[in-house]
Design a protein around this motif. Structure first.
Motif, PDB file in Angstrom:
ATOM      1  N   GLU A  30       5.878  -1.365  -2.348  1.00  0.00           N
ATOM      2  CA  GLU A  30       5.046  -2.537  -2.620  1.00  0.00           C
ATOM      3  C   GLU A  30       3.640  -2.348  -2.057  1.00  0.00           C
ATOM      4  N   ASN A  33       1.708   0.086  -4.318  1.00  0.00           N
ATOM      5  CA  ASN A  33       1.184  -0.542  -5.536  1.00  0.00           C
ATOM      6  C   ASN A  33      -0.071  -1.361  -5.237  1.00  0.00           C
ATOM      7  N   GLU A  34      -0.036  -2.113  -4.143  1.00  0.00           N
ATOM      8  CA  GLU A  34      -1.186  -2.945  -3.785  1.00  0.00           C
ATOM      9  C   GLU A  34      -2.403  -2.082  -3.455  1.00  0.00           C
ATOM     10  N   HIS A  37      -4.163  -0.606  -6.503  1.00  0.00           N
ATOM     11  CA  HIS A  37      -5.015  -1.561  -7.224  1.00  0.00           C
ATOM     12  C   HIS A  37      -6.369  -1.745  -6.540  1.00  0.00           C
ATOM     13  N   ARG A  38      -6.486  -1.291  -5.309  1.00  0.00           N
ATOM     14  CA  ARG A  38      -7.765  -1.319  -4.629  1.00  0.00           C
ATOM     15  C   ARG A  38      -8.447   0.046  -4.856  1.00  0.00           C
ATOM     16  N   LEU A 239       4.959  -8.984   1.019  1.00  0.00           N
ATOM     17  CA  LEU A 239       4.920  -8.328  -0.297  1.00  0.00           C
ATOM     18  C   LEU A 239       6.304  -8.425  -0.934  1.00  0.00           C
ATOM     19  N   LYS A 438      -3.761 -13.049  -1.381  1.00  0.00           N
ATOM     20  CA  LYS A 438      -3.795 -11.609  -1.095  1.00  0.00           C
ATOM     21  C   LYS A 438      -4.728 -11.262   0.071  1.00  0.00           C
ATOM     22  N   ILE A 441      -3.484  -8.269   2.383  1.00  0.00           N
ATOM     23  CA  ILE A 441      -3.581  -6.916   1.826  1.00  0.00           C
ATOM     24  C   ILE A 441      -5.035  -6.534   1.566  1.00  0.00           C
TER      25      ILE A 441
END
Length: 457
Positions: A30, A33-34, A37-38, A239, A438, A441
């Motif tokens: 998890e 994945n986060e 995306h950054r 998450l 969010k 994160i």
């Protein structure tokens, strides 16, 4: 402004090395994945057997995560010659420490992986201080990501640093007689390297320590851990992986229809994690407790160790399945946990307080009936009681469970006013966490980006 833009525009290579357990893989996936995306490219390192499991997960995306195999040395560990044993799943508990040693001895292979990938950052697990030492020798920053709560990490740090539980500054987190007895017994069987691994893993982490938690749950423990470590303890936020819509199994469809027919908050969900197996005596006492509370419906997931599968009729009290027909469902091995917890008829979660399930319970606003079984679970259980979202089933001084005590705890959640108070509190905590979205994160990604960038200047 220019520095900030440079950080945002650049993508950094991150190598992740979780511990060899499914319960650790999920939060690492998890987080992967986060971060993808950054501004991070993720390389996920584990043994072949665990990577096979990773690739079947709904959280795994081939276009986001690169997998990297690490093979454990087998010659010195004949019990682990079969690669299928390079995971804690279905591994006899007495071999867990052997697996720790084998993983540590895979350090030369890991060094080769570091030299091949040349990551900007290593994110490693709490049992692998050797990984951060390998990274440090190559001037690669390494950050520890602990997948349990801050209270558990703080307690472990205190115990390992002071070799006693006496004097831990939070009186709510105390050990029962049977837990102290087990701790002393287990401590004798662990060599020095393994005893101090968790301590060193936390203390060697570069500037920050990542935790799979939130300030709303564990604010004071997060602050305490930052103070004793001299590092920034970063709660990344919860998450939670909610199961994606997919073709449901017929039995799961029937189960959800069964739940549809139950009153709001009238049903218990019982599950004790993917790697803990109830003893025959525990199964019998839990069944007894469920029979004593006839007002509660339930779904109970029962698992048996590989090679020790037992027909349910033999494991449960004689005639139990017939007596609870209509108000209870027994599921073997696996159930769609997040779907069940999200159903309005669920009024309580009977669990061992494994951290992933703990966070899921909060996410869905379900109060906890805690029966901690091993490791740090008693810390999470007591912290949850302190927070006002749980009740704990008491054991005797030898650690035995009794059906009457289970029934008493269940009654307090399903029938008594205290259950509504717990339900209100867990929803309040969940709402506070959701308000932040969010933020956790995002803060994590920003800190890790700065760490990578400063190391490359």
């Amino acid at each position: 402004m220019g520095g900030k833009k440079q950080t945002q525009d650049r993508r950094f290579r991150v190598l992740m090395l979780p511990w060899l357990a499914h319960g650790h893989l999920v939060p690492y996936l998890e987080l992967a994945n986060e971060l993808h995306h950054r501004n991070f490219d993720i390389h996920f390192c584990s043994t072949p057997v665990l990577l096979s499991s990773v690739k079947t997960s709904s959280s795994f995306h081939y276009d986001k995560i690169h997998t990297v195999e690490i093979n454990l040395p087998g010659g010195d560990f004949p019990e682990l010659l079969n690669p299928s044993r390079h995971t804690t799943k279905d591994l006899p508990r007495h071999l867990i420490l052997t697996l720790c040693k084998a993983f540590r001895m895979a350090s030369p292979s890991f060094c080769h992986i570091l030299d091949q990938i040349k990551p900007d950052l290593l994110i490693y697990d709490i049992f692998q201080p050797w990984a951060t030492e390998a990274a440090a020798s190559r001037k690669i920053p390494a950050v520890c990501y602990g997948i349990t709560g801050a209270a558990s990490m703080a307690f472990a740090h205190y115990l390992l640093r002071h070799r006693t539980t006496s004097g831990f500054p939070f009186s709510e987190i105390c050990m029962r007689p049977h837990e102290l007895k087990n701790l002393r017994k287990n401590y004798k069987n662990v060599d020095l390297d393994e005893r101090i691994a968790i301590l060193r893993a936390m203390e060697l982490s570069t500037k920050v320590l990542l935790l799979n938690t939130s300030r709303e749950i564990e604010g004071k423990y997060i602050d305490h851990l930052s103070a004793v470590l001299g590092k920034t303890t970063v709660p990344i936020g919860s998450l939670i992986r909610v199961q994606e819509k997919e073709k449901e199994k017929e039995k799961d469809v029937e189960m959800m229809k069964w739940l549809d027919g139950k009153q709001k908050h009238s049903t218990l969900y019982l599950s004790f994690g993917s790697e803990y197996y109830l003893s025959r005596e525990e199964i019998q006492e839990i069944a007894k407790g469920l029979e004593l509370i006839s007002s509660a419906n339930f779904i109970w997931v029962i698992r048996f160790p590989a090679g020790e599968e037992t027909p349910l009729e033999e494991a449960l009290p004689n005639g139990f399945l017939e007596r609870v027909k209509g108000r209870g469902i027994i599921v073997e091995k696996w159930a769609p946990q997040t779907k069940i917890l999200g159903h309005p008829s669920i009024g309580g979660f009977v669990m061992q307080c494994g951290w992933n399930s703990f966070l899921e319970s909060i996410h869905f606003g379900v109060p906890i009936i805690a029966i901690p079984m091993h490791s740090e679970q008693f810390v999470s259980a007591r912290m949850a009681v302190e927070l006002g979202i749980a009740t704990e089933v008491m054991r005797d001084d030898d650690g035995r469970l009794y059906g009457e005590d289970i029934a008493k705890a269940v009654k307090s959640v399903v029938e008594d006013k205290s259950g509504e108070e717990m339900r209100g509190k867990v929803r309040e905590v969940n709402a506070q966490m959701k308000m932040k979205g969010k933020q956790g994160i995002d803060n994590t990604a920003a800190l890790l980006s700065e760490l990578c960038l400063s190391n490359n200047l």
